[in-house]
Design an enzyme around this catalytic site. Structure first.
Site, PDB file in Angstrom:
ATOM      1  N   CYS A   2       0.831  -1.198   0.000  1.00 56.43           N
ATOM      2  CA  CYS A   2       0.000   0.000   0.000  1.00 56.43           C
ATOM      3  C   CYS A   2       0.868   1.251   0.000  1.00 56.43           C
ATOM      4  O   CYS A   2       2.094   1.188   0.029  1.00 56.43           O
ATOM      5  CB  CYS A   2      -0.900   0.041   1.239  1.00 56.43           C
ATOM      6  SG  CYS A   2      -1.912  -1.427   1.463  1.00 56.43           S
ATOM      7  N   ARG A  48      -4.532   0.899  -1.191  1.00 56.63           N
ATOM      8  CA  ARG A  48      -4.217  -0.530  -1.090  1.00 56.63           C
ATOM      9  C   ARG A  48      -4.010  -1.187  -2.448  1.00 56.63           C
ATOM     10  O   ARG A  48      -4.816  -1.008  -3.369  1.00 56.63           O
ATOM     11  CB  ARG A  48      -5.321  -1.279  -0.344  1.00 56.63           C
ATOM     12  CG  ARG A  48      -4.981  -2.754  -0.097  1.00 56.63           C
ATOM     13  CD  ARG A  48      -6.115  -3.491   0.563  1.00 56.63           C
ATOM     14  NE  ARG A  48      -5.730  -4.883   0.833  1.00 56.63           N
ATOM     15  CZ  ARG A  48      -6.573  -5.888   0.981  1.00 56.63           C
ATOM     16  NH1 ARG A  48      -7.875  -5.659   0.880  1.00 56.63           N
ATOM     17  NH2 ARG A  48      -6.138  -7.109   1.210  1.00 56.63           N
ATOM     18  N   ASN A  73       2.042  -0.506   4.983  1.00 55.77           N
ATOM     19  CA  ASN A  73       2.589  -0.709   3.636  1.00 55.77           C
ATOM     20  C   ASN A  73       3.608  -1.834   3.716  1.00 55.77           C
ATOM     21  O   ASN A  73       4.609  -1.706   4.426  1.00 55.77           O
ATOM     22  CB  ASN A  73       3.261   0.579   3.136  1.00 55.77           C
ATOM     23  CG  ASN A  73       4.010   0.374   1.824  1.00 55.77           C
ATOM     24  OD1 ASN A  73       3.699  -0.533   1.058  1.00 55.77           O
ATOM     25  ND2 ASN A  73       5.006   1.207   1.588  1.00 55.77           N
TER      26      ASN A  73
END
Length: 632
Positions: A2, A48, A73
């Protein structure tokens, strides 16, 4: 995988529209979904790229009572093991994602929680009970995390463009640009702006709602070992390397989407593909890039591996008509970045994402197993240590008096250096004699040797370690993080592609650090213990051929299709008017390169990327006398 962004404001309420706009700037990092959480002064947001738990992995994710929230992430490869342990401790999970593990792990272990993770990550946790924001980054810095601690509060994001969108002050950091001229990249923790820093790899930070900052480190790479450990043979070490490498590859095959591999034709990526092929029933999808220029084309070696392991192989040949990418590539970095291998990395990522969403690569093998020619040169230049001190002074004076383009100038400069470590840095950074002619005095720091020692001390091995140890430690903890992994992250994520690096699994890297130099580098060749570990998995023709980097024929393009582009940018009034460089010497570099007198590709590309950054970041100006003070 992400992109994340957010703020914790002092005396103000977080603005959903601003958090949404920050995340909008990094949509390429996560085109599949978005999510936000606002709680008084704290705002969290994410974009995402769905890889694991496609249906229930929506972020932000909270704990059971909604008092702890996370945006994340990366990928956690041991999340199932951690999940089982946390459930046994009484935690309840709402999803099957690796992201939710971070929330409960933080509840259980606090700042120690990142040390439990095996993977790549950058994440932010809002602890509403303690009124603080917790940030953490993975051990090698595979995933980026920028932050700015300003009088208004803390702002963070996966890319600089998030912080620019939030209105963080953008006065230029002179020291960061000096480091760029020295290294051709800006190392951690600097950024091109004084108010913005990068969270260091292997570290965490807590920002409290009253503005207090706490920082800590949870991991450092062990110092590479100089001598053989007692009771372990080289064959035993090779066997253990193979076991850990295969385990690291296996962990990185976890995905709920199509997966493949970059195949360059080198030892490291070929070993990754071989290990993947031994663990999967379906043919591995492999992606290779080549060039019309024979010196840069590794496609025949990539095909050799593809045929050996019956992969589903895809190739693309890059021609000079692809150079319109230069401006786009520069824009994705948000800061000056002088590594031209970003071009092939971008193109092969763009090529691969047509078929897969995740690829494995061989990044990290040269650093942890001693594969760089710069390491071999340390031993090959030891004879220079015997040159008397008086003679060094005379040779140095002669080298300085010779014109920049004189043959033998670099050789004399090498001999004159007072230590092997200084020879290493002189050979692997922008030489002082070049910068002294190229740059205006403002961009040349006083006390050159002291400047290098001070700014790079955080990534060098302790005093007393030999030069090869310090060089390997620097390459792995500074250049790998500041250059190689930045290139891979930005170019892959620009194409919404996730990249996984099994050779940088921290368990494997820790073991590799304990393998003595003599088992890695022998007779001017590197990665010997890794090659032994791979046994017959790789063909002899590939193993024995000379090392070839993942380069691009920019030198040819600067004399051909890119010539007008680079001349226009580096001799134009806009660039020269910034007062950074000597106009006469820039023109000298260009003419020398045109006439094939000297290959000045590295320095011309460094300057071109600097100018493209200036043009794309108009808010970035030279810092005034009074600038924002930031904790860093």
């Amino acid at each position: 995988m992400c992109g994340i962004a957010g703020q914790l404001l002092l005396g103000a309420t977080a603005d959903l529209a601003r958090i949404r706009a920050m995340c909008g700037r990094i949509r390429h990092r996560g085109p599949d979904d978005e999510g936000f959480h606002i709680d008084g002064p704290c705002g969290l947001g994410m974009r995402r790229l769905s890889i694991i738990d496609l249906n229930t992995g929506h972020q932000p994710i909270s704990n059971e009572d909604g008092s702890v929230w996370v945006v994340f992430n990366g990928e956690i490869y041991n999340y199932q093991e951690l999940r089982a342990d946390l459930i046994s401790r009484g935690h309840r999970f709402q999803t099957n994602s690796d992201t939710e593990t971070l929330v409960h792990l933080y509840e259980e272990f606090g700042p120690e929680s990142p040390s439990k993770l095996r993977g790549m990550f950058a994440y932010a946790i809002w602890d509403a009970r303690r009124r603080l924001l917790f940030l953490a980054r993975d051990r090698f810095g595979k995933k980026p995390l920028y932050y700015a601690a300003c009088p208004t509060g803390l702002t963070f994001g996966s890319e600089l463009k998030c912080l620019r969108e939030a209105g963080v002050p953008l006065e230029i950091d002179d020291e960061a640009l000096r480091l760029y001229f020295l290294l051709t990249y800006i190392p951690d923790p600097w950024s091109p702006y004084r108010a913005i820093r990068k969270l260091a790899p292997g570290s965490w930070m807590m920002y409290h709602a009253d503005g207090r900052i706490e920082k800590g480190a949870y991991w450092k790479l062990p110092v590479p070992r100089e001598t053989a450990p007692g009771g372990v043979t080289e064959d035993q070490a090779a066997d253990r390397v193979r076991e850990l490498f295969d385990e690291a590859v296996g962990l990185r095959l976890i995905a709920d989407v199509p997966l493949g591999a970059f195949l360059s034709g080198g030892i490291d990526s070929s070993a990754v593909v071989a290990s993947m092929a031994l663990r999967t029933k379906e043919p591995v999808k492999t992606f290779s890039i080549g060039f019309e220029e024979a010196d840069y084309n590794e496609l025949p070696y990539a095909r050799m591996i593809a045929e050996m392991y019956h992969t589903d192989h895809h190739e693309i040949v890059v021609r000079p008509d692809s150079i319109d990418l230069v401006t786009r590539i520069g824009r994705h970095f948000d800061e000056p970045f002088g590594d031209s291998s970003a071009i092939p990395t971008f193109i092969v990522s763009e090529f691969a994402v047509r078929d897969v969403k995740v690829v494995l690569t061989g990044d990290g093998g040269d650093e942890i197993f001693g594969g760089y020619e710069s390491f071999f040169a340390i031993g090959g230049q030891r004879w220079a240590d015997a040159v008397p001190h008086i003679a060094r002074g005379a040779i140095s004076g002669l080298a300085e008096r010779l014109p920049y383009s004189a043959y033998g100038k670099n050789y004399l400069r090498m001999i004159s250096r007072p230590s092997a470590l200084e020879r290493y840095f002189d050979n692997n950074t922008t030489p002082y004699f070049l910068r002294s002619r190229l740059l205006s005095p403002r961009w040349m720091p006083p006390g050159e040797d002291a400047f290098i020692a001070r700014t790079l001390a955080h990534c060098l091995a302790p005093n007393g370690a030999d030069v090869l140890t310090q060089a390997m430690y620097f390459e792995t903890t500074a250049k790998l993080t500041g250059d190689m992994l930045v290139k891979v992250d930005r170019m892959s994520m620009a194409n919404s592609l996730e990249v996984r690096c099994p050779l940088l699994d921290h368990v494997l890297a820790e073991y590799a650090a304990g393998i003595p130099h003599g088992w890695k580098i022998r007779n001017g060749k590197g990665k010997q213990v890794f090659i032994k570990a791979m046994g017959k998995r790789l063909p002899r023709e590939l193993v024995e051929r000379p090392k070839q980097g993942f380069g691009v024929p920019i030198a040819h393009w600067f004399r051909g299709a890119l010539r007008d582009f680079v001349w226009d940018h580096l001799t134009g009034s806009e660039f020269l008017g910034r007062g950074i460089v000597s106009p006469e010497f820039v023109r000298h570099l260009l003419l020398e390169h045109d006439r094939k007198r000297r290959d000045n590709t590295t320095w011309l590309w460094m300057l071109l990327m600097l100018e493209l950054w200036f043009r794309d970041a108009p808010a970035g100006r030279q810092a005034p006398a009074a600038a924002v003070e930031v904790s860093s």
